[in-house]
Design an enzyme around this catalytic site. Sequence first.
Site, PDB file in Angstrom:
ATOM      1  N   ASP A  22      12.045 -21.393 -17.272  1.00  0.00           N
ATOM      2  CA  ASP A  22      11.191 -22.158 -18.189  1.00  0.00           C
ATOM      3  C   ASP A  22      10.991 -21.354 -19.484  1.00  0.00           C
ATOM      4  O   ASP A  22      11.202 -21.857 -20.585  1.00  0.00           O
ATOM      5  CB  ASP A  22       9.840 -22.458 -17.525  1.00  0.00           C
ATOM      6  CG  ASP A  22      10.012 -23.160 -16.192  1.00  0.00           C
ATOM      7  OD1 ASP A  22      10.437 -24.311 -16.189  1.00  0.00           O
ATOM      8  OD2 ASP A  22       9.752 -22.519 -15.147  1.00  0.00           O
ATOM      9  N   TYR A 187      19.543 -16.489  -6.279  1.00  0.00           N
ATOM     10  CA  TYR A 187      18.344 -16.588  -5.433  1.00  0.00           C
ATOM     11  C   TYR A 187      18.686 -15.853  -4.136  1.00  0.00           C
ATOM     12  O   TYR A 187      19.026 -14.670  -4.189  1.00  0.00           O
ATOM     13  CB  TYR A 187      17.971 -18.061  -5.219  1.00  0.00           C
ATOM     14  CG  TYR A 187      17.815 -18.829  -6.532  1.00  0.00           C
ATOM     15  CD1 TYR A 187      16.759 -18.549  -7.396  1.00  0.00           C
ATOM     16  CD2 TYR A 187      18.734 -19.809  -6.918  1.00  0.00           C
ATOM     17  CE1 TYR A 187      16.617 -19.230  -8.605  1.00  0.00           C
ATOM     18  CE2 TYR A 187      18.595 -20.502  -8.115  1.00  0.00           C
ATOM     19  CZ  TYR A 187      17.536 -20.201  -8.954  1.00  0.00           C
ATOM     20  OH  TYR A 187      17.397 -20.870 -10.151  1.00  0.00           O
ATOM     21  N   GLN A 240      16.972 -10.850 -23.155  1.00  0.00           N
ATOM     22  CA  GLN A 240      18.015 -11.898 -23.153  1.00  0.00           C
ATOM     23  C   GLN A 240      19.280 -11.403 -23.848  1.00  0.00           C
ATOM     24  O   GLN A 240      20.388 -11.689 -23.425  1.00  0.00           O
ATOM     25  CB  GLN A 240      17.505 -13.160 -23.856  1.00  0.00           C
ATOM     26  CG  GLN A 240      16.716 -14.080 -22.952  1.00  0.00           C
ATOM     27  CD  GLN A 240      16.440 -15.435 -23.597  1.00  0.00           C
ATOM     28  OE1 GLN A 240      16.499 -15.575 -24.817  1.00  0.00           O
ATOM     29  NE2 GLN A 240      16.105 -16.416 -22.784  1.00  0.00           N
ATOM     30  N   ARG A 256      22.597 -18.321 -12.298  1.00  0.00           N
ATOM     31  CA  ARG A 256      21.772 -19.238 -11.502  1.00  0.00           C
ATOM     32  C   ARG A 256      20.925 -20.115 -12.433  1.00  0.00           C
ATOM     33  O   ARG A 256      20.850 -19.854 -13.637  1.00  0.00           O
ATOM     34  CB  ARG A 256      20.865 -18.432 -10.574  1.00  0.00           C
ATOM     35  CG  ARG A 256      19.656 -17.844 -11.260  1.00  0.00           C
ATOM     36  CD  ARG A 256      18.724 -17.092 -10.321  1.00  0.00           C
ATOM     37  NE  ARG A 256      17.429 -16.914 -10.934  1.00  0.00           N
ATOM     38  CZ  ARG A 256      16.530 -16.021 -10.574  1.00  0.00           C
ATOM     39  NH1 ARG A 256      16.795 -15.193  -9.575  1.00  0.00           N
ATOM     40  NH2 ARG A 256      15.356 -15.944 -11.196  1.00  0.00           N
ATOM     41  N   GLY A 257      20.266 -21.108 -11.855  1.00  0.00           N
ATOM     42  CA  GLY A 257      19.239 -21.861 -12.583  1.00  0.00           C
ATOM     43  C   GLY A 257      19.804 -22.707 -13.700  1.00  0.00           C
ATOM     44  O   GLY A 257      20.569 -23.637 -13.476  1.00  0.00           O
ATOM     45  N   GLU A 258      19.441 -22.369 -14.929  1.00  0.00           N
ATOM     46  CA  GLU A 258      19.839 -23.214 -16.058  1.00  0.00           C
ATOM     47  C   GLU A 258      20.351 -22.384 -17.228  1.00  0.00           C
ATOM     48  O   GLU A 258      21.517 -22.474 -17.610  1.00  0.00           O
ATOM     49  CB  GLU A 258      18.622 -24.062 -16.482  1.00  0.00           C
ATOM     50  CG  GLU A 258      18.851 -24.854 -17.725  1.00  0.00           C
ATOM     51  CD  GLU A 258      18.199 -26.212 -17.718  1.00  0.00           C
ATOM     52  OE1 GLU A 258      17.719 -26.676 -16.677  1.00  0.00           O
ATOM     53  OE2 GLU A 258      18.199 -26.836 -18.793  1.00  0.00           O
ATOM     54  N   ASP A 259      19.493 -21.543 -17.770  1.00  0.00           N
ATOM     55  CA  ASP A 259      19.881 -20.841 -18.998  1.00  0.00           C
ATOM     56  C   ASP A 259      21.019 -19.854 -18.757  1.00  0.00           C
ATOM     57  O   ASP A 259      21.969 -19.779 -19.543  1.00  0.00           O
ATOM     58  CB  ASP A 259      18.662 -20.112 -19.578  1.00  0.00           C
ATOM     59  CG  ASP A 259      18.930 -19.574 -20.964  1.00  0.00           C
ATOM     60  OD1 ASP A 259      19.340 -20.368 -21.832  1.00  0.00           O
ATOM     61  OD2 ASP A 259      18.772 -18.366 -21.185  1.00  0.00           O
ATOM     62  N   SER A 260      20.947 -19.086 -17.675  1.00  0.00           N
ATOM     63  CA  SER A 260      22.013 -18.103 -17.427  1.00  0.00           C
ATOM     64  C   SER A 260      23.336 -18.807 -17.112  1.00  0.00           C
ATOM     65  O   SER A 260      24.408 -18.245 -17.346  1.00  0.00           O
ATOM     66  CB  SER A 260      21.636 -17.143 -16.300  1.00  0.00           C
ATOM     67  OG  SER A 260      21.440 -17.845 -15.091  1.00  0.00           O
TER      68      SER A 260
END
Length: 354
Positions: A22, A187, A240, A256-260
């Site tokens: 987020d 994760y 970052q 993972r996730g979104e940004d990476s």
Amino acid sequence: MPPIIEAVRWDIFCKVIDNHGDAGVCWRLAAELAARGHAVRLWMDDSAMLAWMAPDGAPGVEVVPWCDPVPDLAPGDVVIEAFGCDPPAAFVARMAALSTPPAWLNLEYLSAERYVERSHGLPSPVMHGPGAGLVKRFFYPGFTARTGGLLREQDLAARQASFDRSAWLQRWGIAPAQARVVSLFCYEPAALPQLLDQLAQAAPPTELLVTSGRAAAAVRRHALQGRGALRLHFLPLLSQREYDHLLWSCDLNFVRGEDSAVRGLLAGVPAIWQIYPQDDQAHHAKLEAFLDWLQPPNDLRDFFRTWNGVVDEPLPALDIPRWRPTARVAFDRAQALPELASGLVRFAGERGRI
Ligand SMILES: Cc1cn([C@H]2C[C@H](O)[C@@H](COP(=O)(O)OP(=O)(O)O[C@H]3O[C@@H](C)[C@H](O)[C@@H](O)[C@H]3O)O2)c(=O)[nH]c1=O
């Protein structure tokens, strides 16, 4: 004539639910808009992560506490709520009270699923509450020209071109010529012990750079130190920018996730994405849609599926050299997608006050 855009003021609302995404997405967006000359207020209910993620801040970005009572600030020209986080009622009331209310956009999650093209740009009139009468619009990042595309900084290519990989790796005591270099941001994938075993047994030797937090904790549960052909390096939390340097230094990245995941694509080397797991298994469809976009060879496709727990099959052997062409094509296609921050500016301009 395109609209003349000057001194646009943006309010971005960010609620930290869990993990780093987020804050990561919102900070990157805020910094990107500011780099284009806009004034950005980033409202966060918890900004602690920025201390390591963006220790130098960014000119043009002001971080505002999202607290109760809401700071007494007048809304700017465009309001973005990230991931449907619902800006505070008092602020929405201020938006509605303006004779020309700000453009209001909801920045959605990243997916390659087909609904994204259908939903991108759709209006959602607000019927009740302090925002009644306002219209919110959905803005979807995505992997086709008919979506909002991906965040891509204007200076990314220049930064990549001037990056000194050997020097960066030397800081971690790694001589890349003698080993393959892999980063791990994940994760708790069930296949992690298999991966560690595979890396320990297989030639060439692997330098595994493990990111701080959940990935490090998961690795430590299975291996406290390297063994066989595997050497472990536990990293501190990186900014970052430094995280990008890590991705650019590796032969293979686990993201993972979104940004990476986006950063992994833009690094141009093979990347294995662990999608944020959801109880209703919605991440399975998300993975398949992404694989349809990526068009990987079968073993890489199978690797993604096992890594994401979609199938309970053995993890295929890592074959980085054979996976490189897929990563290069994906890099080129990602570069050709709409750039998200510029798209937001255009989109808000067409519909709002700028
Ligand atoms: C490991 C590392 C990451 N980062 C940054 C990169 C990214 O901006 C951010 C990580 O965010 P993501 O890659 O999105 O992964 P995440 O798993 O942390 O975040 C997730 O959060 C959930 C709430 C969302 O639903 C998911 O979609 C996703 O965004 O942290 C660093 O700056 N330094 C580091 O050392």
